[in-house]
Design an enzyme around this catalytic site. Structure first.
Site, PDB file in Angstrom:
ATOM      1  CG  ASP A  11      -1.708   1.236   1.404  1.00 36.96           C
ATOM      2  OD1 ASP A  11      -2.428   1.598   0.456  1.00 36.96           O
ATOM      3  OD2 ASP A  11      -1.600   1.872   2.468  1.00 36.96           O
ATOM      4  CE1 TYR A  13      -0.983   9.095  -1.817  1.00 36.03           C
ATOM      5  CE2 TYR A  13      -2.409   7.332  -2.620  1.00 36.03           C
ATOM      6  CZ  TYR A  13      -1.644   8.463  -2.856  1.00 36.03           C
ATOM      7  OH  TYR A  13      -1.542   8.960  -4.137  1.00 36.03           O
ATOM      8  NE  ARG A  42      -5.196   8.376   5.153  1.00 32.70           N
ATOM      9  CZ  ARG A  42      -5.049   7.600   4.094  1.00 32.70           C
ATOM     10  NH1 ARG A  42      -5.276   8.079   2.874  1.00 32.70           N
ATOM     11  NH2 ARG A  42      -4.654   6.348   4.220  1.00 32.70           N
ATOM     12  CB  SER A 117      -2.162   2.571  -4.435  1.00 39.77           C
ATOM     13  OG  SER A 117      -2.681   3.750  -3.869  1.00 39.77           O
ATOM     14  CG  ASN A 118      -8.069   2.118  -2.652  1.00 45.08           C
ATOM     15  OD1 ASN A 118      -8.210   1.125  -3.365  1.00 45.08           O
ATOM     16  ND2 ASN A 118      -8.477   2.146  -1.393  1.00 45.08           N
TER      17      ASN A 118
END
Length: 228
Positions: A11, A13, A42, A117-118
């Site tokens: 991942d 972030y 966030r 990742s998104n």
């Protein structure tokens, strides 16, 4: 029996990069409010992303990141311009990597290293390039290609289906408990990078290992690999 890990899937972030390194830029624009804005930014970023995904109203991570910033600024009761907004958005391409990340990635040079990742393709490519990590990864994979966000099984399958690997040959690494649960549910080995000493989110999908930072994962590439 020790696992044979052939691919390390990361991942981004909060795992490789400190999302709250935006606080400095926020403080420069709005003195004394950087921490408040960073935290709200966030929190709302994830809220917006997952809520829209569940409702079937998918928006890519760059869109929800900007929407979340606008919310955070409104919540902080500040006035901002389009130029200020763009300047803060630009900080997401220059997030600070955690101090151990470069060394760990260099030590994994003989293994497959993948980002899953998104974030969008453009976001990931710019961030990884700016950090000088481009040559340290074999693949950068965004779920935006299928618009199915982690922690859904489809998101992990998006990379895995063409990997040529078995699920138990993959170690997935994240600082996000929900992401670890999703990857464990999919069948990957998981290592939770628990930088803040939080409790396990879902005990029924607990990580195989927990570390304070990424340095701990090097146990998985030595003869002394930690395995229950």
């Amino acid at each position: 029996m020790k696992p044979t890990i052939k691919a390390f899937v990361f991942d981004v972030y909060g795992t490789l990069f400190d999302v709250h390194s935006v606080k400095t830029a926020c403080d420069e624009q709005f003195p004394g409010k950087g921490e408040q804005i960073s935290q709200a930014w966030r929190t709302k970023q994830l809220d917006y992303f997952f809520t829209r995904h569940i409702m079937g109203r998918y928006e890519d991570f760059s869109v929800v990141t900007r929407d979340a910033l606008r919310y955070a600024l409104s919540a902080a009761e500040v006035t901002w311009t389009a130029e200020t907004e763009d300047a803060l958005i630009a900080t997401y391409a220059k997030l600070s990597p955690y101090e151990e990340v470069a060394d760990v990635l260099h030590q994994l040079h003989h293994k497959q290293t993948i980002v899953l990742s998104n974030g969008t393709d453009a976001m990931l490519e710019e961030l990884i390039h700016n950090a000088g990590f481009t040559d340290l990864f074999d693949e950068l994979v965004s779920i935006d290609g299928i618009k199915k966000a982690k922690p859904s099984p489809a998101a992990y399958m998006h990379w895995f289906k063409n990997s040529g690997l078995k699920r138990d040959e993959v170690l997935f690494l994240s600082s996000n408990g929900w992401d670890i649960a999703g990857a464990k549910n999919f069948g990957f080995h998981t290592a939770w990078i628990n930088r803040n000493g939080k409790p396990v989110d879902m005990p029924d999908l607990a990580p195989d290992a927990v570390y304070e930072d990424l340095s701990g994962i090097l146990e998985w590439v030595t003869d002394e690999a930690a395995w229950p």
